[in-house]
Design an enzyme around this catalytic site. Structure first.
Site, PDB file in Angstrom:
ATOM      1  N   LEU A   9      36.127  27.955  48.199  1.00  0.00           N
ATOM      2  CA  LEU A   9      36.351  27.771  46.761  1.00  0.00           C
ATOM      3  C   LEU A   9      35.763  26.462  46.239  1.00  0.00           C
ATOM      4  CD1 LEU A   9      40.059  29.004  46.629  1.00  0.00           C
ATOM      5  CD2 LEU A   9      37.959  30.335  46.279  1.00  0.00           C
ATOM      6  N   HIS A  10      35.392  26.494  44.970  1.00  0.00           N
ATOM      7  CA  HIS A  10      34.890  25.302  44.263  1.00  0.00           C
ATOM      8  C   HIS A  10      35.503  25.309  42.866  1.00  0.00           C
ATOM      9  CE1 HIS A  10      32.278  28.162  42.277  1.00  0.00           C
ATOM     10  NE2 HIS A  10      31.769  28.529  43.444  1.00  0.00           N
ATOM     11  N   MET A  59      35.456  35.373  47.326  1.00  0.00           N
ATOM     12  CA  MET A  59      35.065  35.446  48.741  1.00  0.00           C
ATOM     13  C   MET A  59      35.378  34.122  49.438  1.00  0.00           C
ATOM     14  SD  MET A  59      31.841  37.971  49.022  1.00  0.00           S
ATOM     15  CE  MET A  59      30.569  36.796  48.622  1.00  0.00           C
ATOM     16  N   GLY A  60      36.174  33.279  48.785  1.00  0.00           N
ATOM     17  CA  GLY A  60      36.592  32.032  49.435  1.00  0.00           C
ATOM     18  C   GLY A  60      35.532  30.950  49.365  1.00  0.00           C
ATOM     19  N   HIS A  78      35.603  28.597  40.791  1.00  0.00           N
ATOM     20  CA  HIS A  78      36.714  29.513  41.106  1.00  0.00           C
ATOM     21  C   HIS A  78      38.018  28.990  40.490  1.00  0.00           C
ATOM     22  CE1 HIS A  78      34.140  30.187  44.849  1.00  0.00           C
ATOM     23  NE2 HIS A  78      34.280  31.417  44.409  1.00  0.00           N
TER      24      HIS A  78
HETATM   25  P1  AMP Z   1      32.599  34.638  44.768  1.00  0.00           P
HETATM   26  O1  AMP Z   1      33.597  33.949  45.644  1.00  0.00           O
HETATM   27  O2  AMP Z   1      31.238  34.043  44.803  1.00  0.00           O
HETATM   28  O3  AMP Z   1      32.615  36.138  44.933  1.00  0.00           O
HETATM   29  O4  AMP Z   1      33.100  34.386  43.282  1.00  0.00           O
HETATM   30  C1  AMP Z   1      34.389  34.769  42.869  1.00  0.00           C
HETATM   31  C2  AMP Z   1      34.461  34.699  41.367  1.00  0.00           C
HETATM   32  O5  AMP Z   1      34.190  33.366  40.950  1.00  0.00           O
HETATM   33  C3  AMP Z   1      33.410  35.599  40.700  1.00  0.00           C
HETATM   34  O6  AMP Z   1      33.985  36.207  39.552  1.00  0.00           O
HETATM   35  C4  AMP Z   1      32.347  34.614  40.318  1.00  0.00           C
HETATM   36  O7  AMP Z   1      31.563  35.018  39.207  1.00  0.00           O
HETATM   37  C5  AMP Z   1      33.171  33.392  39.971  1.00  0.00           C
HETATM   38  N1  AMP Z   1      32.333  32.188  40.041  1.00  0.00           N
HETATM   39  C6  AMP Z   1      31.494  31.842  41.045  1.00  0.00           C
HETATM   40  N2  AMP Z   1      30.835  30.706  40.717  1.00  0.00           N
HETATM   41  C7  AMP Z   1      31.269  30.330  39.492  1.00  0.00           C
HETATM   42  C8  AMP Z   1      30.962  29.257  38.598  1.00  0.00           C
HETATM   43  N3  AMP Z   1      30.065  28.326  38.910  1.00  0.00           N
HETATM   44  N4  AMP Z   1      31.615  29.210  37.420  1.00  0.00           N
HETATM   45  C9  AMP Z   1      32.520  30.156  37.083  1.00  0.00           C
HETATM   46  N5  AMP Z   1      32.848  31.196  37.867  1.00  0.00           N
HETATM   47  C10 AMP Z   1      32.233  31.287  39.049  1.00  0.00           C
END
Ligand code: AMP
Length: 294
Positions: free
Chosen positions: A30-31, A27-28, A34
């Site tokens: 990014l960190h 969902m952007g 991601h």
């Molecule tokens: P999101 O943008 O929050 O939908 O996350 C996108 C993907 O990144 C999802 O598969 C999350 O589980 C993964 N993700 C989010 N935070 C972390 C993290 N701290 N470590 C590893 N993967 C993550």
């Protein structure tokens, strides 16, 4: 790195590049969490596609869809060094055109935890992930253990509908003080940020109890609860010690045969207004508690 906004453009750009594809849906905002998924996808495939889409259907009416952080240029700058081939950045109208009315519902495993707290969430996740898988057509997709129930729901969806894609779950990346990285951490003010590692400390306390032999679901949940309740800024949405296959809570008295022991410790906790989730998973005789960035 090409950025595509329509399904037709994406498919055309993808068809021009032969070889295997790894896909990272996001969902952007990014960190490093991601980016760890992107690195893994890069290592295991000829090409990598990343989607950036804040999916409206997975947010409830009183949730943070409008406030969710967005910064496409920042995201593209972060992806650039990772040799991503294609970025798919559709508008909501591309994914949900007029007359859209088809949704994917995964049943039992969405009734607990996040699904119980956020009733429409997993219908939105399962629908958008199915559509993105159909658009991208990758061999492998990469998800974070951070969203433990999401990984279980997506594995179920892929198995039940025989979707031709392999799901790879990557470790939760953490800040040095244990806080799981999340786009939503940007909601925390300085004081809340200091309190936020309480989730990690609570999970760690329950892990230690488990490692010393505690097998009562009730006691494991109480251990996590005690740690959270000692932090004045924190309020519990739920704490859970559940069977990672069914997501049913472990009963007060141990019932799993020793050889099959597995537990998903998870929680959703508000630190002031912001709502954070985190988990540790024990299976196959080891803990998956995440990794520290650095
Ligand atoms: P999101 O943008 O929050 O939908 O996350 C996108 C993907 O990144 C999802 O598969 C999350 O589980 C993964 N993700 C989010 N935070 C972390 C993290 N701290 N470590 C590893 N993967 C993550």
């Amino acid at each position: 790195m090409q950025v595509l906004t329509t399904i037709e453009e994406f498919r055309e750009a993808k068809d021009a590049l032969k070889g295997t594809w790894g896909f990272v849906p996001t969902m952007g905002y990014l960190h490093a969490g991601h980016l760890s998924l992107v690195k893994r996808a890069r290592a295991e495939n000829d090409h990598v596609a990343v989607s950036i889409f804040v999916n409206p259907t997975q947010f409830g009416p009183n949730e943070d869809f409008a406030a969710y952080p967005r910064d496409l240029q920042r995201d593209l700058d972060l992806l650039q060094p990772h040799a991503v081939d294609l970025v798919f950045n559709p508008t909501p109208e591309v994914i949900y055109p007029p007359h859209f009315q088809t949704y994917v519902t995964v049943e039992e495993v969405t009734r607990h935890l996040e699904g119980a707290a956020r009733p429409v969430h997993f219908r939105g996740v399962a629908t958008v992930v199915t559509k993105l898988f159909n658009i991208v057509g990758a061999e492998r997709a990469y998800f974070g253990q951070k969203d433990a129930q999401q990984t279980i729901v997506i594995k179920r969806l892929v198995a039940d509908l025989a979707l031709p894609i392999q799901i790879i779950v990557c470790p939760t990346l953490r800040e040095p003080d244990g806080l799981a990285m999340s786009s939503r951490n940007t909601y925390l003010n300085a004081e809340q940020r200091k309190a936020a590692p309480v989730l990690y400390r609570a999970l760690y306390a329950a892990k230690e109890a488990f490692d010393k032999g505690e097998r009562s679901g009730k006691e494991l949940r109480a251990t996590m609860r005690r740690v959270i309740e000692a932090e004045p800024l924190a309020s519990i949405d739920y704490v859970s010690a559940a069977d990672p296959m069914t997501l049913q809570e472990l009963p007060p008295e141990p019932s799993q045969p020793k050889a099959e022991e597995a537990v998903l410790l998870s929680m959703a906790v508000r630190i002031g207004q912001p709502r954070l989730i985190d988990n540790f998973l024990y299976e196959n005789g080891q803990w998956l508690a995440g990794e520290f960035a650095g």
